[in-house]
Design a protein around this motif. Structure first.
Motif, PDB file in Angstrom:
ATOM      1  N   THR A  53       0.830  -1.204   0.000  1.00 27.45           N
ATOM      2  CA  THR A  53       0.000   0.000   0.000  1.00 27.45           C
ATOM      3  C   THR A  53       0.866   1.256   0.000  1.00 27.45           C
ATOM      4  O   THR A  53       1.901   1.310   0.646  1.00 27.45           O
ATOM      5  CB  THR A  53      -0.948   0.020   1.207  1.00 27.45           C
ATOM      6  OG1 THR A  53      -0.187  -0.061   2.420  1.00 27.45           O
ATOM      7  CG2 THR A  53      -1.916  -1.161   1.142  1.00 27.45           C
TER       8      THR A  53
ATOM      9  N   ASN B  31      -9.184   0.357  -2.200  1.00 26.78           N
ATOM     10  CA  ASN B  31      -8.681   1.731  -2.238  1.00 26.78           C
ATOM     11  C   ASN B  31      -9.760   2.733  -1.848  1.00 26.78           C
ATOM     12  O   ASN B  31      -9.514   3.690  -1.104  1.00 26.78           O
ATOM     13  CB  ASN B  31      -8.151   2.064  -3.638  1.00 26.78           C
ATOM     14  CG  ASN B  31      -6.763   1.500  -3.886  1.00 26.78           C
ATOM     15  OD1 ASN B  31      -5.906   1.541  -3.025  1.00 26.78           O
ATOM     16  ND2 ASN B  31      -6.548   0.960  -5.071  1.00 26.78           N
TER      17      ASN B  31
ATOM     18  N   ALA C 158      -2.337   1.142  -4.346  1.00 23.21           N
ATOM     19  CA  ALA C 158      -1.685  -0.078  -3.875  1.00 23.21           C
ATOM     20  C   ALA C 158      -1.317  -0.969  -5.051  1.00 23.21           C
ATOM     21  O   ALA C 158      -1.953  -0.931  -6.102  1.00 23.21           O
ATOM     22  CB  ALA C 158      -2.613  -0.832  -2.923  1.00 23.21           C
TER      23      ALA C 158
END
Length: 324
Positions: A226, A294, A232
């Motif tokens: 991440t 996300n 990520a």
């Protein structure tokens, strides 16, 4: 339905009312339920899958508050034990202008560290379940040994193990003690989530690609790397998939990484992930899993606290649609 079991600390985060002020100068705080494993369980439950917390709390009002908030989030609390031998853990947080934070912890020891291996029962876990853990409760304690037993029992049932080191150095006697514990437990996991701030510290390798490859020890099959607001990257031994983050007005990054991995595990549970099909499943559904994760992390950073800032599933899907 399969279930996520999350083992480790549940605590109160005291969030400052003022930003960009050193902890010693903060005048007032707002309490928020937290603890990384609890945040992850809350995310999974909020998105619609069963999640259960394995820990121990004190016989105090803070514990009553935490159990109430976990119940409200949909987390099963029947396996949270209580003790009069230690208090519930507390964490005081100071926020910088960009939402990043520093921590001061009160736990010497806290009740969670007194959770014992004898209190972990074999019949809790079933086929298709998952176990998630972090590093905060891997200090030398009964709780560390409870982690080892829970991992062993979950593997015996064919379940998947997830590990987010979630480094908090103020809780350790030395950085090396923290790093040693992480490296001891890392090979026991099938899935590892690690941040850009943690990778070099844990591996001792500055090159990202080489550092990621060094994590493939023992049972490790996949690594989620991440990068905060930048999104990520998802790695398997022979592949990599990148993703970008979502734009939000950041208020408090506490719990954002937990909301990310909670969303990730929710998607894996939804898809029926096991150690036997994990790599294939990630290859097929990586884009969907990463965008959901996300968005979950971003929306949590747009609110105060961790569990209290978690979005619901509809909000996550709305953000994805808006910024697609």
């Amino acid at each position: 339905m399969t279930k996520l079991y999350s083992i480790g600390e549940v605590l109160i985060d005291f969030i400052p009312q003022q930003k960009n002020v050193p902890l010693k100068d903060v005048l007032s705080f707002e309490r928020a339920p937290g603890g990384a494993p609890a945040n992850v369980a809350a995310a999974v439950a909020k998105y619609g899958h069963e999640a259960s917390m394995l820990t121990k709390l004190g016989e105090d009002a803070f514990a009553d508050f935490l159990i109430e908030k976990l119940d409200e989030a949909g987390v099963q609390t029947d396996k949270i034990l209580r003790t009069g031998e230690a208090n519930t853990a507390l964490a005081f947080v100071s926020l910088k202008e960009n939402g990043e934070r520093d921590f001061s912890f009160y736990r010497k020891p806290s009740a969670d560290l007194l959770f014992t291996e004898e209190e972990v029962e074999a019949d809790w876990f079933g086929s298709g379940d998952m176990l998630h853990f972090c590093s905060v409760d891997l200090v030398e304690s009964p709780m560390k040994r409870a982690h080892k037993k829970a991992i062993r029992l979950m593997k015996e049932k064919g379940g998947l193990i997830s590990f987010d080191p979630n480094v908090r150095l103020p809780l350790w006697e030395s950085p090396e003690a923290c790093r040693k514990a992480i490296l001891e437990f890392l090979p026991l996991a099938h899935l590892v989530k690690i941040s850009d701030e943690e990778l070099e510290f844990i591996t001792g390798i500055s090159d990202v690609k080489a550092a990621i490859q060094s994590l493939y020890k023992g049972d490790v099959q996949a690594v989620v790397y991440t990068k905060g607001a930048a999104g990520a990257d998802l790695y398997v031994k022979d592949g990599k998939w990148e993703s970008s983050g979502y734009k939000v007005d950041v208020v408090d990054t506490t719990g954002a990484g937990d909301a990310f991995i909670g969303a990730f595990l929710f998607k894996l549970l939804e898809a029926g992930a096991t150690p036997g099909n994990l790599v294939e499943l990630l290859g097929d559904r990586h884009a969907e899993i990463l965008e959901f994760s996300n968005a979950s992390g971003a929306l949590t950073a747009a609110g105060k606290g961790a569990i209290s800032a978690l979005p619901d599933k509809e909000e996550v899907m709305s953000l994805i649609a808006e910024q697609r």
